[in-house]
Enzyme design. Structure first.
Site, mmCIF file in Angstrom:
data_model
loop_
_atom_site.group_PDB
_atom_site.id
_atom_site.type_symbol
_atom_site.label_atom_id
_atom_site.label_comp_id
_atom_site.label_asym_id
_atom_site.label_seq_id
_atom_site.Cartn_x
_atom_site.Cartn_y
_atom_site.Cartn_z
ATOM 1 N N THR A 33 1.756 0.318 -1.293
ATOM 2 C CA THR A 33 1.842 -0.242 -2.637
ATOM 3 C C THR A 33 0.523 -0.113 -3.378
ATOM 4 O OG1 THR A 33 3.441 -1.845 -1.821
ATOM 5 C CG2 THR A 33 2.364 -2.361 -3.914
ATOM 6 N N TYR A 54 1.928 0.212 12.302
ATOM 7 C CA TYR A 54 2.883 0.333 11.198
ATOM 8 C C TYR A 54 3.724 1.597 11.401
ATOM 9 C CZ TYR A 54 4.266 0.789 6.197
ATOM 10 O OH TYR A 54 4.954 0.924 5.011
ATOM 11 N N LYS A 76 4.517 -3.640 12.372
ATOM 12 C CA LYS A 76 5.276 -3.637 11.115
ATOM 13 C C LYS A 76 6.284 -2.503 11.180
ATOM 14 C CE LYS A 76 4.754 -2.802 6.121
ATOM 15 N NZ LYS A 76 3.806 -2.329 5.094
#
Lengths: 294, 294, 294, 294
Positions: free
Chosen positions: A48, A136, A165
């Site tokens: 993001t 991740y 994640k």
């Protein structure tokens, strides 16, 4: 005992000024807003945060600003992913030095990595720092899919890889982490539309950019699941699902920055080749935001 | 009239010294070898050249060295791909200033790009330089697949996008380019195991890293197809197919650097997280190379 | 008001005798066992029931036997899928005549069907009978994926299509059915490892072959979710997950028949080309079954 | 020595009368037309022949009619695929008894088959007949993908499996068959838009429904490749490519029957749920046919 990272882990965008440089003052303001809204942790420089589009100098400035802005009010996990192991280590050490509570590591790559190469990448970063690593997995973005078996091997064999994640978008991956880890591996949801299923499946937290635009609903979903109120959780999830679907479909930096503009917060545009959200989509987003509770 | 770029377009690896920095002298030697072997063009800083893993300063040094080494003996197309439009333009201008005959542009991305964003990216680069652009489609690496319709639109509407390198691995894409372009679009094969089919389908050239290890066979395949000797072409292709399959499967920088070492040319190792070819695979490569004609 | 079909909808296998013909007596016994175990509905001739491998005469005999065996003790949904619309209608009418409460329709196909062809297929069957239809989406088996938008169109425009069984394995499909149907469309989970997520997402029931081998755990999961006891539901789901994963991975008729044999119930072998479960896998299944609560 | 089956192997549709039953007289006429047009072999009851949609009695009638119509003027390969091994054997024996020169076997399945199950299926059919078998790989239709290694194992270990039809649409599969079989395995192209690449790669023939609508162009392509005239082959292929793309995209029975109607040959409609080609697509087909040489 509660994990250091739990609940709603918010991903601020990286605001850009009119000249295209990172707007560090706006970043600080955005982080203040997220803290005030009650999120449980802050995760700068993620997907993001357009981390991949920043120069090293810009990256350093954003990391330092984010950590200074949070100022220990909340735990911070800094995404330090880079194509080379060397620069990933440099970023991880920078983050630790500036007070990060953990770093997040996505095995980004141009050439596909073997399981051994992925393992060695994590091991090298882990050895260079003393704070925890959140592994991740995001095959949709990186083209590299770490199966649960590899993830569990990394978590078990590398001491400070302590969190996972998962953004593969498949709830069965989380069930598998529960099975293989016998419930001892803290995993976090990274796929927004999967949030409800992931939290019921046992996710410790939800990594999400949604709080940039609306923090109350993700927080309410997390609380409802914690309290075992399934009906409330389902209703709350369905209420925010249009927003989650929209920001995922249109790309997080693009849609979140458009949404912030609609909410009168100037985060600028994403960096080229990413463009501003097209007008028709912006209109759709306006309606989605208007339908949410104030 | 023959296109400026045709035939075997060779992709040199970027050699690294023991300390991990680009070994510019070895790069010059490798280019000399490729020129001596008779390839038709040189393409530095492609996927094979580990371009994505270089810092900007390293990238500039490699580009300048490669162009100076070729010294106009052959046409050179420099891959200038970067995540941001700004840096892609900077690299394209650098390449032009240092004498590149063309630049190659792959729309690398972290976030998926829309068709409009891809188009604008090409248009911005094209406007900033005056040499031709070879558009490069490689969905396996970038996650972005440009369908033939979009490619043809870009070629038709942006003046100096004049060549297309297709690496999707689907021969029907090339047939479609022939159809949509009515035979007027010069396309190049970028998928090694597809070389024979692509050349018979009408490809103007073959972009390949194979000449680092063996230039004669790719050149012979190109000639046999040019001369319409289908039986010779098929035999020649099958002879080099094990090498092509091997270098694609194991990753080009990793396998080509291992092969160069077996051929007593020191190109160093790929950059971490990429590792040296594992021993068992190296043994397989040794046998493949030994089976090729001297 | 509770839907006629809800909870655990059990799929009996079709037992075969030593000569390969359907063993109707064993089918009746198996159904008695399922009813005694407390499942909420019976679904003969599904994928699990090897419906696709039966001749028409065999199919009719199995359908009649199953309906007569249940004898209205529970609701029955008969899978009537066939490659031709004509025979699907014949089977649907046969099922209705013999007392079925509903029929299940999967758009099986050799050639892919357009949305219009799928719609017309459902409409033709619906018009030929007066009992409800459960639409069944299973792209993994049929190669035909009905997106939520098409499913909702069919449910809204064809009166007696009143239920949806989703087996695409993607929890977001169920969220989407909730959104598009505003909670008014009864949907059922058909993907065993997705059972927990689907029930929390709002599924009215779970269509499963697991009760052939163990009915108590699926029933307990359903109850726990109904009662909003998330912790109990999660624990119960994880307890049965190895069994669910195993039977899905090895193919339902193959694994369930092997499991029944291990439980001293003779259901014979699946029909060739399907073979008995290999010995090593059978051993694994034995351990999975042994680990379940008696 | 030339293989018994080579060149253009034509797949007639199965015409249906107005009442939906097979129009055997029209089938005979269609076969006469194909023979007169000069194709090299006839393949009734394939995917194109809607074999999967026929009852056993219909299947038998179509097989007997096709074989009687060809009457040994050309070699005939009858597709005998069925979901059960038992019925596949019955059909294979029927075909042999009625004079088929070979049978084609696709491992159709509802449940995925293991490599061992596929092997046993072929072995059982092979043992039951004394004519050759053409193995058929078509993962897009069956969901079962036989990798080249399995195919070569079957061809080597089962005596009368002597030919391979590849429809995976990946030219590299054919290269791999050449490699693994050292050029001794006769393979045939089953993916229409891949015809040119497959023939240059060494395919012995091309199995295609295109001759129902235009036999001269496929025949010309085959001849041009045989004669090594690459330029003529390429031009001829590009000329027929729109037709090939169209019939593949719209489904062979649907589009070919529509085309025959446009050519004033009444083959009826495909069987429901398959519908007539929509009007807009029919108009497109009319233009494609009009653009072909008479």
């Amino acid at each position: 005992m509660q994990a250091q990272f739990h609940g709603i882990i918010a991903y601020p965008v990286t605001p850009f000024a009119a000249d295209g440089s990172p707007a560090l003052d706006q970043l600080a303001k955005l982080i203040d807003k997220l803290v005030a809204d009650g999120v449980h942790a802050i995760a700068p420089l993620g997907s993001t945060g357009e981390s991949a589009y920043l120069s090293d100098a810009e990256w350093d400035a954003v990391a330092a600003t984010a950590l200074a802005s949070v100022a220990k009010r909340l735990p911070v996990v800094v995404s330090i992913s880079d194509l080379t192991t060397r620069n990933a280590i440099r970023r991880a050490q920078f983050a630790e030095r500036h007070g990060a509570d953990a770093v997040m590591v996505l095995p980004v790559a141009y050439w596909k990595l073997s399981a051994d190469e992925i393992f060695a990448h994590y091991a090298a970063i882990a050895q260079a720092i003393s704070i925890p690593i959140m592994l991740y997995n995001n095959p949709g973005t990186t083209g590299i899919d770490m199966p649960p078996e590899l993830i569990v091997r990394i978590v078990k064999e590398i001491d400070n890889v302590t969190m996972v994640k998962e953004s593969s978008g498949d709830i069965q991956r989380m069930n598998r982490l529960m099975q293989l880890g016998r419930g001892d591996i803290a995993f976090y949801n990274g796929s927004n539309p999967l949030a409800f299923a992931a939290l019921t499946a046992g996710a410790t937290g939800w990594c999400t950019a949604a709080p940039n635009l609306h923090a109350a609903l993700p927080l309410a979903l997390y609380r409802a699941v914690q309290e075992g109120d399934l009906a409330a959780a389902r209703a709350c999830f369905l209420q925010q699902l249009p927003l989650l679907q929209f920001i995922v479909k249109g790309g997080l930096p693009t849609t979140v920055k458009a949404g912030l503009r609609l909410l009168d917060f100037d985060a600028g545009l994403p960096r080229l080749p990413l463009q501003a959200l097209p007008a028709a989509a912006e209109q759709e987003l306006r309606q989605i935001l208007a339908a949410l509770p104030a």
